[in-house]
Write a protein that holds these residues in place. Structure first.
Motif, PDB file in Angstrom:
ATOM      1  N   UNK A 272      -2.944  38.679  16.231  1.00 63.91           N
ATOM      2  CA  UNK A 272      -1.840  37.820  16.664  1.00 63.91           C
ATOM      3  C   UNK A 272      -0.483  38.420  16.323  1.00 63.91           C
ATOM      4  N   UNK A 273      -0.470  39.361  15.349  1.00 64.48           N
ATOM      5  CA  UNK A 273       0.785  40.017  14.978  1.00 64.48           C
ATOM      6  C   UNK A 273       1.334  40.888  16.093  1.00 64.48           C
ATOM      7  N   UNK A 274       0.468  41.245  17.042  1.00 66.00           N
ATOM      8  CA  UNK A 274       0.882  42.161  18.107  1.00 66.00           C
ATOM      9  C   UNK A 274       1.851  41.514  19.094  1.00 66.00           C
ATOM     10  N   UNK A 275       1.834  40.186  19.169  1.00 60.82           N
ATOM     11  CA  UNK A 275       2.640  39.505  20.187  1.00 60.82           C
ATOM     12  C   UNK A 275       4.112  39.905  20.091  1.00 60.82           C
ATOM     13  N   UNK A 276       4.648  40.372  21.227  1.00 63.36           N
ATOM     14  CA  UNK A 276       6.048  40.754  21.288  1.00 63.36           C
ATOM     15  C   UNK A 276       6.314  42.217  21.018  1.00 63.36           C
ATOM     16  N   UNK A 277       5.317  42.942  20.503  1.00 62.34           N
ATOM     17  CA  UNK A 277       5.498  44.373  20.245  1.00 62.34           C
ATOM     18  C   UNK A 277       5.770  45.097  21.557  1.00 62.34           C
ATOM     19  N   UNK A 278       6.535  46.198  21.478  1.00 58.70           N
ATOM     20  CA  UNK A 278       6.891  46.952  22.672  1.00 58.70           C
ATOM     21  C   UNK A 278       6.547  48.425  22.492  1.00 58.70           C
ATOM     22  N   UNK A 279       6.348  49.110  23.599  1.00 54.04           N
ATOM     23  CA  UNK A 279       6.082  50.553  23.558  1.00 54.04           C
ATOM     24  C   UNK A 279       6.475  51.177  24.890  1.00 54.04           C
ATOM     25  N   UNK A 280       7.104  52.347  24.805  1.00 47.39           N
ATOM     26  CA  UNK A 280       7.412  53.127  25.999  1.00 47.39           C
ATOM     27  C   UNK A 280       6.286  54.114  26.237  1.00 47.39           C
ATOM     28  N   UNK A 281       5.667  54.053  27.412  1.00 48.13           N
ATOM     29  CA  UNK A 281       4.525  54.908  27.742  1.00 48.13           C
ATOM     30  C   UNK A 281       4.880  55.839  28.893  1.00 48.13           C
ATOM     31  N   UNK A 282       4.105  56.912  28.979  1.00 45.67           N
ATOM     32  CA  UNK A 282       4.347  57.957  29.972  1.00 45.67           C
ATOM     33  C   UNK A 282       3.901  57.526  31.363  1.00 45.67           C
ATOM     34  N   UNK A 283       4.758  57.752  32.355  1.00 48.13           N
ATOM     35  CA  UNK A 283       4.397  57.512  33.742  1.00 48.13           C
ATOM     36  C   UNK A 283       4.516  56.059  34.153  1.00 48.13           C
ATOM     37  N   UNK A 284       3.974  55.788  35.349  1.00 41.53           N
ATOM     38  CA  UNK A 284       4.013  54.440  35.911  1.00 41.53           C
ATOM     39  C   UNK A 284       2.694  53.723  35.679  1.00 41.53           C
ATOM     40  N   UNK A 285       2.674  52.391  35.654  1.00 42.09           N
ATOM     41  CA  UNK A 285       1.414  51.660  35.498  1.00 42.09           C
ATOM     42  C   UNK A 285       0.450  52.006  36.628  1.00 42.09           C
ATOM     43  N   UNK A 286      -0.785  52.278  36.284  1.00 39.38           N
ATOM     44  CA  UNK A 286      -1.778  52.646  37.293  1.00 39.38           C
ATOM     45  C   UNK A 286      -1.917  51.563  38.352  1.00 39.38           C
ATOM     46  N   UNK A 287      -1.803  50.310  37.927  1.00 41.07           N
ATOM     47  CA  UNK A 287      -1.963  49.194  38.861  1.00 41.07           C
ATOM     48  C   UNK A 287      -0.866  49.143  39.913  1.00 41.07           C
ATOM     49  N   UNK A 288       0.275  49.805  39.644  1.00 45.86           N
ATOM     50  CA  UNK A 288       1.396  49.781  40.574  1.00 45.86           C
ATOM     51  C   UNK A 288       1.495  51.043  41.428  1.00 45.86           C
TER      52      UNK A 288
END
Length: 384
Positions: A272-288
């Motif tokens: 539950x501590x993860x809620x709101x955490x952010x991260x910059x990832x490489x590339x575009x979302x595969x789903x998009x």
């Protein structure tokens, strides 16, 4: 005795026939092209190493189904996969093994700390390396003309993160922590550069190691610095432990991770501590991406599990190499490397073409945030 002699004579005829059919001088000869893969297949990052290997296997299987020919010879691609264990020393050893095996190209590595020394082995042998995951900028800034990367660098990805922390989150007091690997430290250093360039303030800079599981001392210092945002350069499992411990210690700073954090491992560990955490990832979302859903579906049908972050990049890297060979009508590196250098490849992960260093001309990165227990894409931006 006579029957025995007749049997031997027939076996001899059969062997001569097999030799004739398989002879390079005939139209039936098959050219076997080895594609090397190096990644961690054991240890803490084994899931990512296997994901990279699976991406290569998918591309090879599809290429073989097309019955390609170089000149008048049919071609069969085979995978030559090694376990570098995420260890630079082992990485150099298995790199030499791939060279000795006669691979035409290598797809790897996952760890920047492995890629930095191992890439020199391949460069010395004239064998191209296409990097689908390792992001330390130095990998492609050393003048090695046979090294290419199809994922944004830390300078690009963490540069975006640094600007975002200052301009969008409006963080006034920023703390940084990394795992002292070539990857994590590289991320943190590039983040700090971008924060300072944007006029932001770094109030604390801590570090751990990539085997640590307790970060109480570092987080106590960060809490004392009154930081309102913490950037972590490292992998998802440690990031999950770090985020969880932040909440236990009452540290209210916003958590922001670099690449390789936004994965299910992070959310499982942090809970539950993860809620709101952010991260910059490489590339575009595969789903998009136009062919992203198709790739994810094929991957799951073939391997029985969902793909992770790097298999689409490994898949694209493999097809990039195969298309360059097709263009050159040769699997000899000195023949097809020029085609890699001038590539304009439409991949699963986007359009791939290289600058003078072998990095992407038009990289992009995506911000993810944990919402309702899952990483959700927020925004994508150009990394240049």
């Amino acid at each position: 005795m006579l029957k025995h002699r007749v049997r031997l004579a027939l076996v001899g005829i059969s062997m001569v026939g097999a030799s004739f059919v398989g002879s390079p001088a005939t139209a039936y000869a098959v050219q076997v092209v080895k594609i090397g893969v190096s990644g961690p297949l054991t240890g803490g990052s084994a899931a990512n190493g296997k994901d990279i290997e699976n991406g290569v296997r998918m591309a090879i299987n599809e290429a073989n189904a097309q019955h390609l020919m170089f000149g008048n010879e049919p071609v069969q691609f085979v995978i030559d996969s090694v376990d570098d264990q995420g260890d630079p020393r082992i990485g150099v050893q298995v790199a030499q093994k791939l060279v000795d095996d006669g691979v035409a190209v290598v797809i790897g590595h996952f760890n920047s700390g492995v890629c930095l020394p191992a890439s020199r082995v391949f460069a010395a042998a004239g064998i191209p390396l296409i990097d689908p995951a390792a992001t330390n900028p130095e990998i492609t800034l050393r003048g090695l003309k046979t090294v290419f990367r199809i994922i944004p660098t830390d300078a690009q990805n963490s540069g975006i993160a640094g600007k975002y922390a200052v301009a969008v989150t409006k963080a006034k007091r920023i703390a940084v922590m990394d795992d002292r690997t070539a990857f994590g430290q590289g991320e943190a250093e590039e983040f700090v550069k971008a924060v300072k360039a944007a006029g932001g303030k770094i109030v604390d800079n801590e570090y751990t190691n990539d085997k640590a599981v307790d970060f109480s001392a570092q987080l106590t210092n960060i809490k004392a610095s009154n930081a309102d945002l913490l950037f972590f350069g490292g992998l998802d499992d440690q990031a999950g432990l770090l985020e969880k411990r932040m909440k236990q210690l009452g540290l209210r700073a916003q958590f922001l991770g670099g690449g390789a954090v936004a994965d299910t491992v992070f959310t499982k560990i942090a809970g539950s501590s993860a809620e709101g955490a952010m991260a910059w990832e490489y590339g575009r979302p595969l789903s998009q991406l136009p062919r992203g859903a198709e790739f994810a579906d094929k991957y799951k049908k073939k391997f029985g599990i969902a793909n992770l972050t790097y298999s689409p990049f490994a898949y694209d890297a493999t097809w990039l190499a195969i298309d360059a060979m097709k263009k050159a009508a040769s699997a000899k590196p000195d023949a097809f490397v020029p085609a890699l250098q001038s590539a304009n490849h439409a991949g699963i992960t986007g359009d791939i073409s290289f600058d003078a260093h072998g990095d992407l001309k038009n990289p992009s990165s995506t911000l993810y945030q944990v919402r309702n227990g899952n990483w959700q894409p927020v925004t994508t931006t150009s990394a240049n």
